[in-house]
Design an enzyme around this catalytic site. Structure first.
Site, mmCIF file in Angstrom:
data_model
loop_
_atom_site.group_PDB
_atom_site.id
_atom_site.type_symbol
_atom_site.label_atom_id
_atom_site.label_comp_id
_atom_site.label_asym_id
_atom_site.label_seq_id
_atom_site.Cartn_x
_atom_site.Cartn_y
_atom_site.Cartn_z
ATOM 1 N N SER A 239 0.755 -1.118 0.089
ATOM 2 C CA SER A 239 0.095 -0.182 -0.001
ATOM 3 C C SER A 239 0.892 1.112 -0.013
ATOM 4 O O SER A 239 1.844 1.580 -0.771
ATOM 5 C CB SER A 239 -0.877 -0.094 1.150
ATOM 6 O OG SER A 239 -1.936 0.989 1.094
ATOM 7 N N ASP A 464 -8.373 -3.831 -7.080
ATOM 8 C CA ASP A 464 -7.943 -3.267 -5.735
ATOM 9 C C ASP A 464 -8.636 -2.011 -5.746
ATOM 10 O O ASP A 464 -8.652 -1.035 -6.503
ATOM 11 C CB ASP A 464 -6.388 -3.074 -5.826
ATOM 12 C CG ASP A 464 -5.850 -2.692 -4.188
ATOM 13 O OD1 ASP A 464 -6.438 -1.950 -3.881
ATOM 14 O OD2 ASP A 464 -4.694 -3.370 -3.941
ATOM 15 N N HIS A 493 -6.711 -5.906 -1.243
ATOM 16 C CA HIS A 493 -5.585 -5.254 -0.829
ATOM 17 C C HIS A 493 -4.616 -5.799 -0.118
ATOM 18 O O HIS A 493 -4.779 -6.224 1.047
ATOM 19 C CB HIS A 493 -6.159 -3.873 -0.278
ATOM 20 C CG HIS A 493 -5.047 -2.682 -0.194
ATOM 21 N ND1 HIS A 493 -4.828 -2.151 -1.284
ATOM 22 C CD2 HIS A 493 -4.466 -2.123 0.908
ATOM 23 C CE1 HIS A 493 -3.775 -1.245 -0.984
ATOM 24 N NE2 HIS A 493 -3.513 -1.048 0.359
#
Length: 531
Positions: A239, A464, A493
């Site tokens: 991320s 995502d 994710h």
């Protein structure tokens, strides 16, 4: 996003009372300072980073048992690494970063160094990473034979000179305003909340704010590398951690040995951070629909309708009820979005969210209250949630120059909300403090390939929500020689933590042997959750 699990990043209600995802991307900043080693005239921050790293290499880390209240069992060890608050003044004020590690489980001969991890945010703690070894996580069993697993709290986070913007108990208090405005008065009220939050950050943490940038965290990462006694860094970022990795790779290309970035923030300058958040609103809507399709397909378990439209109607009914009369007195629309957004985030949340949703319509509202309402007795958890949101805001606001015109925010979000209503306004209010931010805002660095950059492994699912697929493609183009593994028709994710042999085996091969496929690879999706 701690350990990439749903709860970790989700509870951060936005300043304006709307929830918003912390996985949410994260921010950047500053110009190509430390970096293109040998290509740009070293500036003061680059020189400062060299000074700090040399100092850390001499000092090392004094490892010891972790403090009892950190929740890190033996044989995990903890320590501290000192870094300059301001790299332009490396001999000025220092802050201490909390780090932890567990040694490789294999032989001395098998050891390949330290693997340093960042879970995202910005605002996520990486300290739980070594627990992948103590909890015997099978996905990481092979890699842990070769590497020490190292986690850290980035600057401002957790135990590393933590910042704050508001009293934590006040921060979690519920119910908050419905993020979707019904009137101009609603928007005015949310704007006041966002401005008050920005002012609170300045009041409570003002000295830290100008230095809460992604390039500074990348410099910190290099100082940690030096303190560990590693000539080159092995890095895993998820991320926002992918953006941190991209900035590190740009600033310190010759200091990298291997790097995996998973669920990628789009590194284009024009995306950081305002546009990235708008892109997220679109992607969340798509993944929200995927989840509704799954709920409908499993109507025998959940009884919420056999079509996406039927499930959406139930959602709107729940939302409207909670707006009129907050469930249990505490769960209104903002709290619902905070809880339900974990489903588009992570497949691991599909069943728990659908179960609480289903129970509510079966007459049991307590499950929803337990899942979505704050726990005012959990003071440590509330301090962590507030801190996480403060860091998220501080980094994104410092990394880039944000629009200051309310009419632009209003126009862009009103337009998006028509077609992508699930997250748009909640996300807007969470980020709006950046419009009135008092501390300096930088220009994002130009993420690109410089001499010495190794081949990077990029992993991304096509659906995502938090970091749309285009981000992986953009980084792949910017980092020459990189390889992209695409998990097709999936959207959870954080891909490297899931069981998918097509991906897991390639991650192992890269970290253990340095091998990559001759071309990019597309993998089938991991298994869909079962109710």
């Amino acid at each position: 996003m701690r350990e990439n699990r749903p709860k970790s990043r989700l509870l951060a209600l936005g300043s304006a009372g709307a929830l918003v995802t912390a996985t949410l991307i994260a921010g950047v900043v500053s110009a190509p300072t430390a970096g293109a080693v040998g290509r740009t005239a070293p500036d003061r921050e680059a020189k400062g980073a060299q000074t700090a790293a040399a100092r850390a290499a001499k000092a090392g880390v004094k490892w010891q048992d972790c403090p009892a209240d950190w929740g890190l069992e033996k044989p995990i060890q903890c320590g501290w690494v000192s870094v300059p608050l301001d790299y332009a003044h490396p001999n000025g004020k220092q802050i201490k970063l909390a780090v932890d590690r567990i040694g490789n489980t294999g032989t001395k001969k098998e050891r390949q160094g330290a693997l340093v991890y960042n879970p995202g945010g910005p605002g996520g703690s990486g300290l739980r990473f070594p627990r992948r070894v103590t909890t015997k996580n099978p996905i990481w069993a092979n890699v842990s034979k070769a590497y020490d697993f190292v986690g850290f709290d980035p600057r401002g986070v957790g135990h590393s000179a933590p910042i704050s913007c508001i009293d934590p108990q006040e921060f979690v208090k519920a119910p908050k305003m419905d993020p979707v405005p019904d009137s101009r008065a609603d928007k005015t009220a949310q704007r006041k909340l966002a401005r008050a939050y920005a002012d609170g950050c300045a009041k409570r943490s003002g000295a830290m704010l100008p230095h809460m940038t992604t390039p500074n965290t990348a410099r910190d990462l290099d100082v940690i590398r030096a303190a560990l006694g590693e000539k080159k860094l092995n890095y895993l970022g998820v991320s926002y951690g992918t953006y941190l990795g991209a900035v590190y790779g740009t600033l310190f290309p010759g200091h990298l040995r291997r790097m995996i970035v998973d669920s990628v923030v789009n590194p284009k300058r024009e995306k950081i951070w305002y546009q990235a958040n708008l892109d997220q609103d679109v992607a969340f809507e798509g993944r929200w629909k995927d989840w509704q399709d799954w709920v409908a397909a499993n109507d025998a378990a959940f009884h919420l309708g056999t079509t996406r439209a039927a499930v959406q109607a139930k959602w709107l009914e729940l939302r409207a009820t909670a707006k009129k009369h907050p469930i249990g007195g505490v769960v209104g629309p903002a709290e619902l979005i905070s809880f339900f957004q974990s489903a588009p985030y992570y497949d691991s949340s599909w069943v728990p969210v659908a179960t609480a949703f289903s129970k509510y319509f079966a007459g049991d509202s307590q499950a929803l209250v337990d899942a979505a309402a704050p726990d005012l007795s959990d003071t440590a958890g509330n301090i962590a949630a507030e801190n996480s949101n403060a860091v998220y805001t501080a980094v994104e606001c410092a990394d880039a120059k944000w629009p200051t015109s309310w009419s632009k925010w209003d126009r862009d979000n009103t337009r998006l909300n028509k077609d992508y209503p699930f997250l748009t306004w909640a996300n807007a209010w969470m980020n709006l403090p950046c419009a009135t931010w008092s501390a300096k805002q930088r220009t994002p660095i130009d993420v690109t390939t410089h001499k010495g950059l190794p081949k990077v492994l990029i992993v991304q699912s096509t659906r995502d929500a938090a970091t749309p697929y285009d981000g992986a493609v953009a980084l792949h183009k910017r980092f020459k020689g990189s390889r992209l593994i695409t998990e097709k028709d999936a959207g959870s994710h954080g891909v490297t933590g899931l069981v998918n042999p097509c991906i897991n085996q390639r991650v192992d091969a890269y970290l253990l042997d340095g091998t990559l496929d001759g071309k990019d690879v597309t993998c089938a999706p991991h298994a869909t959750p079962k109710p």
